[in-house]
Design a protein around this motif. Structure first.
Motif, PDB file in Angstrom:
ATOM      1  N   GLU A 106       0.950  -1.235   0.079  1.00  0.00           N
ATOM      2  CA  GLU A 106       0.030  -0.223  -0.064  1.00  0.00           C
ATOM      3  C   GLU A 106       0.955   1.299   0.010  1.00  0.00           C
ATOM      4  O   GLU A 106       1.744   1.254   0.750  1.00  0.00           O
ATOM      5  CB  GLU A 106      -1.011   0.113   1.111  1.00  0.00           C
ATOM      6  CG  GLU A 106      -2.002   1.055   1.070  1.00  0.00           C
ATOM      7  CD  GLU A 106      -3.082   0.791   2.118  1.00  0.00           C
ATOM      8  OE1 GLU A 106      -4.220   1.628   2.080  1.00  0.00           O
ATOM      9  OE2 GLU A 106      -3.135  -0.142   2.902  1.00  0.00           O
ATOM     10  N   ASP A 107       0.664   2.110  -1.051  1.00  0.00           N
ATOM     11  CA  ASP A 107       1.582   3.288  -1.005  1.00  0.00           C
ATOM     12  C   ASP A 107       3.084   2.819  -1.216  1.00  0.00           C
ATOM     13  O   ASP A 107       3.416   2.047  -1.974  1.00  0.00           O
ATOM     14  CB  ASP A 107       1.266   4.314  -0.161  1.00  0.00           C
ATOM     15  CG  ASP A 107      -0.158   4.852  -0.282  1.00  0.00           C
ATOM     16  OD1 ASP A 107      -0.702   5.012  -1.541  1.00  0.00           O
ATOM     17  OD2 ASP A 107      -0.693   5.065   0.710  1.00  0.00           O
ATOM     18  N   ALA A 108       3.903   3.316  -0.094  1.00  0.00           N
ATOM     19  CA  ALA A 108       5.055   2.811  -0.436  1.00  0.00           C
ATOM     20  C   ALA A 108       5.528   1.825   0.764  1.00  0.00           C
ATOM     21  O   ALA A 108       6.901   1.701   1.104  1.00  0.00           O
ATOM     22  CB  ALA A 108       6.019   4.313   0.062  1.00  0.00           C
ATOM     23  N   SER A 109       4.673   1.100   1.207  1.00  0.00           N
ATOM     24  CA  SER A 109       4.952   0.090   2.280  1.00  0.00           C
ATOM     25  C   SER A 109       4.460  -1.318   1.672  1.00  0.00           C
ATOM     26  O   SER A 109       3.726  -1.293   0.807  1.00  0.00           O
ATOM     27  CB  SER A 109       4.114   0.534   3.272  1.00  0.00           C
ATOM     28  OG  SER A 109       2.768   0.312   3.231  1.00  0.00           O
ATOM     29  N   LEU A 110       5.286  -2.247   2.386  1.00  0.00           N
ATOM     30  CA  LEU A 110       4.908  -3.563   2.062  1.00  0.00           C
ATOM     31  C   LEU A 110       5.056  -4.319   3.418  1.00  0.00           C
ATOM     32  O   LEU A 110       5.834  -4.451   4.226  1.00  0.00           O
ATOM     33  CB  LEU A 110       6.097  -4.079   1.461  1.00  0.00           C
ATOM     34  CG  LEU A 110       6.047  -4.334  -0.144  1.00  0.00           C
ATOM     35  CD1 LEU A 110       7.333  -4.754  -0.790  1.00  0.00           C
ATOM     36  CD2 LEU A 110       4.972  -5.120  -0.796  1.00  0.00           C
ATOM     37  N   THR A 111       3.920  -4.884   3.675  1.00  0.00           N
ATOM     38  CA  THR A 111       3.654  -5.707   5.125  1.00  0.00           C
ATOM     39  C   THR A 111       3.466  -7.074   4.765  1.00  0.00           C
ATOM     40  O   THR A 111       2.635  -7.706   4.134  1.00  0.00           O
ATOM     41  CB  THR A 111       2.185  -5.154   5.870  1.00  0.00           C
ATOM     42  OG1 THR A 111       2.240  -3.736   5.876  1.00  0.00           O
ATOM     43  CG2 THR A 111       2.109  -5.689   7.085  1.00  0.00           C
ATOM     44  N   PRO A 112       4.262  -7.965   5.378  1.00  0.00           N
ATOM     45  CA  PRO A 112       4.145  -9.393   5.217  1.00  0.00           C
ATOM     46  C   PRO A 112       2.905 -10.000   5.988  1.00  0.00           C
ATOM     47  O   PRO A 112       2.591  -9.662   7.051  1.00  0.00           O
ATOM     48  CB  PRO A 112       5.443 -10.000   6.071  1.00  0.00           C
ATOM     49  CG  PRO A 112       5.910  -9.013   6.803  1.00  0.00           C
ATOM     50  CD  PRO A 112       5.489  -7.678   6.464  1.00  0.00           C
TER      51      PRO A 112
END
Length: 631
Positions: A186-192
């Motif tokens: 989401e946007d500039a983030s990556l969440t495992p």
């Protein structure tokens, strides 16, 4: 801010340079070294990236490696300890390399980067590397960072995509521990979200069948996928009963008693052999119906698992966009089923989905995660620039080379070039097409391509056996003008990176029942005409589609348009410009050698055209003397 991403030391080493968040250059080392799947430190690819950006190593802000070697070493040790004494010989072979190089990878990388600095200074000063080392033995290397393997894959899939928010699936052999993982971008983030760990691996399961069917692991998986339509899924139940336990959410566990890959020297073992009625096929032996049925069976199992995973992550996140990376994401048959059968409305696949793309993902991890920089989406388009991120050569450069080598050629103006080449293709000629910047990733997308007439029924076997020098069953891809896509194929979304398989439209299909009195089996199906575009129609009426867009490749689009003006068909055969065992060509020198060594009729490099009939026997003989190890 300049960031260099590196992937190396396993297979398909590569380098990517990102400047202020924009991808400036990316290339695999194999294209320069001419060693297919070259795993070495990507010295030549780095030099190319720096040249493209007009900078040097010392002016970089950061260098990032695509995985974490200490975590990988931890996995290796635990695996060997768990398999004692079975894996002891393999352990003895692996440890010296790890203890000498990979365990101290940070020092190895710094040493290699310092060597590049010395080399650059020597070229600038007209001195030797040794003289530069005397002046400054240990020049300062920019900040060195590390990303995790699947994080690099996930970043390569999501950050260049056209989506503000998306689920990301990374499916491959193995990184440090993860073999399959899901992320929310989401946007500039990556969440495992979750991961499946080694030794339970969908990629390694598929590679085990690649090995058992006599093909080379990390290279022959394409062959297994291409062989599958010739077979029947006779072994699907055996695979699901004995080899893998699959849950409703797509999570899975392998019965490791059938496999040797965790600590042995082979992918499979005697128990696997006994299950399928004999030892692994010798690479040089003839392909039988058994291999075809095994290929079809493991392909079917793989597709079903991927669909279950896709359905689960959609339910888990309620997100309608999906991104894919990792080696399994190059399984374009499975990708086509995701598009048709999963609940996701939008799909984007990283064109360099394998380890080479890890260099790109790592650079973007540094930009967005380490340096907290924002992400800018490009008006619903991806930012891969058509994946044309490798070296390009001007018409002037090419002319100078041809004159230097005394190679006969003619030069056409822009207006007449594509018309002339389209006429040659219409007359049954095979063309080596060398234009613009080289593609990043395993697929030829119209800049380093061999092209031909898809209406010619003999063209598939002719190009496979006489030009590509590979197995006759290997299918060829159609390059179709995006505007004409739905006239030919059962798909209505762009497929610019040749990563989706779709069916030929029923109205264009030809039933084999109309051609043969008796049923035809196995590779004999190759002799049947299955559509009005037989050279790109696989035996199951499918094709690995590439859509060609005027915005990203105007010259290739123009060539197809000129062919359409002549024939009424806006489709060409497109396959990579190389022979079996060789990486796709990179330079004019590579292109000329491949042209001379094969039965390609014409070579078109920018606006220069070479006719095989004008080439000297001495040049042809010299080119044919260069050989590559078969893959």
């Amino acid at each position: 801010m300049r960031i260099l991403g590196i992937s190396a030391y396993y297979h398909d080493s590569a380098a990517t340079l990102v400047v202020n968040g924009k991808i400036i250059a990316a290339a695999q080392e194999e294209r320069f070294s001419r060693i297919k799947h070259d795993p070495a430190f990507p010295k030549l690819a780095i030099q190319y990236c720096l040249k493209e950006a007009k900078c040097d190593i010392e002016s970089l802000d950061a260098i990032i490696f695509y995985d974490k070697p200490l975590l990988k070493f931890e996995r290796l040790l635990e695996t060997y300890l768990a398999s004692v004494p079975k894996g002891f010989l393999s352990f003895l072979r692996a440890m010296p390399i790890w203890l000498k190089e990979k365990l101290y990878l940070k020092n190895v990388l710094r040493m290699e980067l310092r060597n590049l600095i010395h080399l650059s200074r020597a070229e600038q000063n007209g001195s030797s590397i040794e003289e530069e080392k005397v002046k400054e033995k240990r020049p300062k290397v920019p900040q060195l960072l590390f990303s995790e393997h699947h994080q690099s894959h996930a970043a390569s899939a999501f950050f260049p995509s056209p989506f503000k928010k998306a689920v990301v699936l990374c499916l491959d052999g193995v990184g440090e521990w993860a073999t399959s993982s899901a992320w929310l971008g989401e946007d500039a983030s990556l969440t495992p979200l979750w991961e499946i760990q080694f030794p339970h691996s969908l990629g390694l399961l598929y590679s085990s069948f690649t090995y058992y069917c006599g093909f080379k692991v990390n290279s022959g998986e394409y062959k297994l996928m291409g062989l599958a339509p010739y077979g029947e899924p006779k072994y699907t139940d055996v695979i699901l009963k004995h080899l893998i336990d699959v849950n409703s959410d797509g999570s899975f566990a392998l019965d490791m008693s059938y496999f040797d890959y965790p600590a042995g020297s082979r992918m499979t073992n005697k128990k696997f052999d006994d299950l399928f009625g004999g030892p692994a096929k010798s690479p040089d032996s003839e392909i039988t119906q058994k291999e075809m049925d095994l290929a079809r069976s493991i392909q079917a199992v793989t597709e079903e698992i991927i669909l279950k995973i896709a359905n689960y992550v959609h339910k888990q996140t309620q997100c309608d966009s999906l991104c894919l990376a990792g080696g399994v994401a190059l399984n374009c048959v499975a990708n086509g089923r995701i598009l048709r059968e999963s609940p996701f409305e939008h799909l984007w696949i990283q064109p360099a989905a394998g380890d080479a793309g890890g260099s790109l993902g790592a650079a973007l991890v540094a930009w967005h995660h380490y340096f907290k920089q924002p992400r800018h989406i490009s008006d619903n388009n991806d930012v891969m620039q058509g994946s044309f991120l490798g070296p390009g050569y001007s018409n002037s450069d090419i002319k100078d080379y041809l004159l230097e080598q005394n190679l006969v050629h003619i030069e056409c103006d822009e207006a007449s070039l594509c018309q002339k080449v389209a006429t040659l293709i219409d007359h049954g000629k095979v063309i080596g097409w060398f234009q613009g910047r080289m593609e990043f990733g395993p697929r030829a997308l119209g800049n380093r391509s061999i092209i031909g007439d898809p209406r010619n029924q003999q063209m598939q076997s002719q190009m496979n056996l006489k030009i590509k020098q590979r197995e006759s069953f290997r299918p060829f891809a159609p390059a179709v003008k995006y505007e004409r896509l739905t006239d030919y194929f059962g798909i209505d979304v762009p497929s610019p990176y040749m990563l989706l398989v779709a069916k030929i439209k029923p109205s264009l299909q030809i039933s084999p029942d109309l051609q043969d009195e008796e049923p035809v089996f196995g590779l004999d199906k190759l002799n049947q005409k299955r559509s009005c575009l037989p050279a790109i129609t696989h035996v199951d009426y499918s094709a690995r589609v590439q859509t060609v867009h005027r915005e990203t490749n105007p010259k290739f689009h123009q060539l197809i348009s000129e062919f359409e003006n002549l024939t009424g068909d806006g489709v060409l055969i497109n396959t990579s410009f190389n022979v079996r065992g060789e990486p796709p060509v990179c330079s004019p020198q590579d292109a000329v050698r491949c042209f001379l060594a094969t039965e390609i009729d014409y070579l078109v490099m920018e606006n220069c055209i070479l006719d095989k009939q004008d080439m000297s026997e001495a040049d042809i003989k010299q080119a044919k003397a260069v050989t590559f190890a078969l893959d």
